[in-house]
Design an enzyme around this catalytic site. Structure first.
Site, PDB file in Angstrom:
ATOM      1  N   ASP A  29      30.152  66.130  79.344  1.00  0.00           N
ATOM      2  CA  ASP A  29      30.219  65.393  78.085  1.00  0.00           C
ATOM      3  C   ASP A  29      28.799  65.000  77.682  1.00  0.00           C
ATOM      4  OD1 ASP A  29      30.603  63.263  76.121  1.00  0.00           O
ATOM      5  OD2 ASP A  29      32.678  63.166  76.818  1.00  0.00           O
ATOM      6  N   ASN A  85      42.914  61.698  75.887  1.00  0.00           N
ATOM      7  CA  ASN A  85      43.279  61.035  74.644  1.00  0.00           C
ATOM      8  C   ASN A  85      44.040  62.083  73.841  1.00  0.00           C
ATOM      9  OD1 ASN A  85      41.980  58.507  75.139  1.00  0.00           O
ATOM     10  ND2 ASN A  85      40.019  59.482  74.724  1.00  0.00           N
ATOM     11  N   GLN A  92      41.210  60.234  70.160  1.00  0.00           N
ATOM     12  CA  GLN A  92      40.750  61.613  70.378  1.00  0.00           C
ATOM     13  C   GLN A  92      39.854  62.006  69.193  1.00  0.00           C
ATOM     14  OE1 GLN A  92      43.876  64.573  70.423  1.00  0.00           O
ATOM     15  NE2 GLN A  92      42.497  66.206  71.062  1.00  0.00           N
ATOM     16  N   HIS A  98      41.223  68.171  75.608  1.00  0.00           N
ATOM     17  CA  HIS A  98      40.201  68.094  76.654  1.00  0.00           C
ATOM     18  C   HIS A  98      40.573  67.021  77.657  1.00  0.00           C
ATOM     19  CE1 HIS A  98      38.904  65.655  73.170  1.00  0.00           C
ATOM     20  NE2 HIS A  98      38.233  64.866  74.007  1.00  0.00           N
ATOM     21  N   HIS A 100      39.311  64.576  80.511  1.00  0.00           N
ATOM     22  CA  HIS A 100      38.119  63.901  81.023  1.00  0.00           C
ATOM     23  C   HIS A 100      38.238  63.740  82.534  1.00  0.00           C
ATOM     24  CE1 HIS A 100      36.707  62.306  77.033  1.00  0.00           C
ATOM     25  NE2 HIS A 100      37.991  62.434  76.748  1.00  0.00           N
TER      26      HIS A 100
END
Ligand SMILES: [Zn+2]
Length: 137
Positions: A29, A85, A92, A98, A100
């Site tokens: 990220d 999310n 999101q 995606h 995390h």
């Protein structure tokens, strides 16, 4: 193709990729919550979890399972918080699924997943369980 994660998957935008598989890409990220904050994304664009085709979902979570240990080990972390999310209302920001993986350490100042909810429960477990079972079919 304007989706930033689709462009990372295709290699059009540089990213710190940590794993690239036929159906899944994992990269750091760019706004990490902690060192080693990894995003795991399916190749196929899908906005939400429920939009994933079953093979894409299988591949995505197989990769999450495969990376969780190495991410922890590489960062010397005590654990990882793994979360999604799912939908714009949840915060999101990129509408491409995606997962995390965020390394965690004792006393790192972050809470648990439980700490993000104010616990505004209004219905009984039996009522909610019944409603979900009906929706599942
Ligand atoms: Zn996408």
């Amino acid at each position: 193709m304007s989706c930033i994660f689709c462009r990372i998957v295709e290699g059009e935008i540089p990213a710190e990729v940590v794993a690239r598989e036929p159906e899944v890409t994992a990269f750091l990220d760019v706004q990490p919550l902690a060192d080693g904050h990894v995003l795991v994304v399916p190749r196929a664009h899908a906005a939400c979890i429920e939009d994933l085709e079953p093979p894409a979902a299988d591949a995505l979570f197989r990769t999450v399972v495969r990376l969780a240990g190495p991410v922890r080990e590489a960062l010397g972390a005590a654990g990882t918080t793994i979360g999604v999310n799912n939908g714009e209302a949840t915060g999101q920001t990129v509408p491409h699924v995606h997962v995390h993986i965020v390394p965690r350490w004792p006393d790192d100042g972050a809470g648990t997943i439980h700490t993000i909810f104010p616990r505004t429960v209004k219905r009984s477990l039996a009522d909610v369980g019944s409603a979900i079972r009906r929706a599942v079919g």
